[in-house]
Design an enzyme around this catalytic site. Structure first.
Site, short mmCIF file in Angstrom:
data_model
loop_
_atom_site.label_atom_id
_atom_site.label_comp_id
_atom_site.label_asym_id
_atom_site.label_seq_id
_atom_site.Cartn_x
_atom_site.Cartn_y
_atom_site.Cartn_z
N SER A 143 11.62 109.15 21.63
CA SER A 143 10.26 108.68 21.86
C SER A 143 9.56 109.64 22.80
O SER A 143 10.22 110.36 23.56
CB SER A 143 10.28 107.29 22.50
N TYR A 157 14.29 101.06 28.28
CA TYR A 157 13.90 101.74 27.04
C TYR A 157 13.69 103.24 27.29
O TYR A 157 14.22 104.09 26.58
CB TYR A 157 12.62 101.11 26.50
P1 NAD Z 1 10.55 98.20 14.16
O1 NAD Z 1 10.85 97.13 15.16
O2 NAD Z 1 9.43 98.05 13.20
O3 NAD Z 1 11.88 98.55 13.34
C1 NAD Z 1 13.14 98.65 13.95
C2 NAD Z 1 14.20 98.15 12.98
O4 NAD Z 1 15.49 98.30 13.62
C3 NAD Z 1 14.06 96.66 12.63
O5 NAD Z 1 14.11 96.49 11.23
C4 NAD Z 1 15.25 96.01 13.31
O6 NAD Z 1 15.76 94.88 12.61
C5 NAD Z 1 16.26 97.16 13.32
N1 NAD Z 1 17.31 96.97 14.33
C6 NAD Z 1 17.16 96.54 15.60
N2 NAD Z 1 18.35 96.47 16.19
C7 NAD Z 1 19.28 96.86 15.29
C8 NAD Z 1 20.69 96.98 15.31
N3 NAD Z 1 21.40 96.67 16.40
N4 NAD Z 1 21.33 97.42 14.19
C9 NAD Z 1 20.61 97.72 13.08
N5 NAD Z 1 19.27 97.62 13.00
C10 NAD Z 1 18.62 97.19 14.08
O7 NAD Z 1 10.35 99.51 15.05
P2 NAD Z 1 9.76 100.98 14.76
O8 NAD Z 1 8.50 101.09 15.50
O9 NAD Z 1 9.82 101.32 13.32
O10 NAD Z 1 10.85 101.80 15.58
C11 NAD Z 1 11.83 102.62 15.00
C12 NAD Z 1 12.32 103.59 16.06
O11 NAD Z 1 11.21 104.34 16.57
C13 NAD Z 1 12.97 102.91 17.27
O12 NAD Z 1 14.09 103.69 17.68
C14 NAD Z 1 11.87 102.97 18.31
O13 NAD Z 1 12.39 102.95 19.62
C15 NAD Z 1 11.22 104.29 17.98
N6 NAD Z 1 9.85 104.47 18.48
C16 NAD Z 1 8.86 103.58 18.20
C17 NAD Z 1 7.59 103.79 18.72
C18 NAD Z 1 6.47 102.82 18.47
O14 NAD Z 1 5.42 102.95 19.11
N7 NAD Z 1 6.62 101.88 17.57
C19 NAD Z 1 7.33 104.91 19.51
C20 NAD Z 1 8.34 105.80 19.77
C21 NAD Z 1 9.60 105.57 19.25
#
Ligand code: NAD
Length: 257
Positions: A143, A157
């Protein structure tokens, strides 16, 4: 097609970035192993891919558990014959994650179990499979908070994403001569469930938006496009990168009025 005949395993593929990447990688010719905890939504990702003429299989796995991580890789090889792309994307942002004083140890431990141990276990079981395939590409979702601090804290986080970034660099160095590339994808703030449940008031959203030169949140689809570049041979000389896709947030000291 940019991923013709490749096999890609994507964790967290029931939602957000993971789901968009699963659909995009499939359109580009890859067979997809959709990994998540959320079975109904994971099955929906598979159904969408199949409806568009692609190939996908769903595997229930908690990425923080070694047996699950081992099994997801086994299913990839048994179903599609090999593994070429490992997208360690699953992650959580806990609602009670705050500063050092307020964050409870269980929140810290859960965040690290999924966000850090999950990536480690994906690599532990995925790298031998990539070796068997003659090489491949690993993408670890970190991130922008891995490189910038925020006064609206999510200490566990932020720390977990810093760990993903440094783990990625070291893995890249270790495996560079085995035709295995390892890169950290660092999204900026996105309009996905993960962030919007935390930025749940207009004031909180504006507080974040004011720092983004583009003046908007990113879309999961835009991150999937960047993941596609890292997954494909187009990024053949890219390894150990901190691949920031963030609307300029990490480049800006002030933003347009
Ligand atoms: P999201 O919540 O839409 O999707 C995350 C998915 O991971 C969900 O389907 C959830 O069920 C699954 N998950 C959670 N814990 C799990 C586990 N223990 N085992 C298997 N699956 C699991 O989130 P997103 O925004 O698509 O995020 C995806 C990645 O991007 C994450 O690593 C997040 O930290 C990172 N990220 C997101 C943002 C943002 O602004 N949304 C910014 C930077 C980084």
């Amino acid at each position: 097609m940019r991923l013709k005949d490749k096999v890609a395993l994507i964790t967290g593929a029931a939602s957000g970035i993971g789901r968009e990447a699963a659909k995009l990688f499939s359109k580009e010719g890859a067979s997809i192993v959709v990994v998540d905890l959320s079975d109904a939504a994971g099955a929906e990702t598979v159904a969408e891919i199949e409806a568009a003429g692609g190939k996908a299989v769903y595997v229930h796995a908690d990425v923080s558990k070694a047996a699950d991580a081992e099994n997801m890789v086994r299913v990839a090889e048994e179903t599609f014959g090999a593994l070429h792309i490992l997208f360690n994307n699953a992650g959580i942002s806990h609602i009670n994650d705050d500063d050092a004083i307020s964050t409870e140890e269980d929140v810290w431990d859960l965040t690290f179990a999924i966000n850090v141990r999950g990536v480690f276990l994906g690599c532990k079981y995925g790298i031998p499979a990539l070796r068997r395939a003659g090489g491949g590409s690993i993408i670890n979702t970190a991130s922008f908070v891995a490189v910038l601090g925020a006064a609206t804290p999510q200490l566990a986080y932020t720390s977990s994403k810093g760990a993903v970034l440094s783990m990625t660099r070291e893995l890249a160095a270790i495996h560079a001569r085995e035709n295995i590339r390892v890169n950290a994808l660092c999204p900026g703030p996105l309009r996905t469930e993960l962030l919007m449940k935390y930025l749940n008031t207009e004031e909180r959203r504006q507080r974040r938006l004011v720092h983004i030169p583009m003046g908007r949140f990113g879309e999961a689809k835009e991150i999937a496009q960047s993941a596609l570049f890292l997954a494909s041979d187009e990024s053949s000389f890219t390894t150990g990168a901190t691949f920031l896709v963030d609307g300029g947030i990490t480049s800006a000291y002030t933003t347009p009025l």
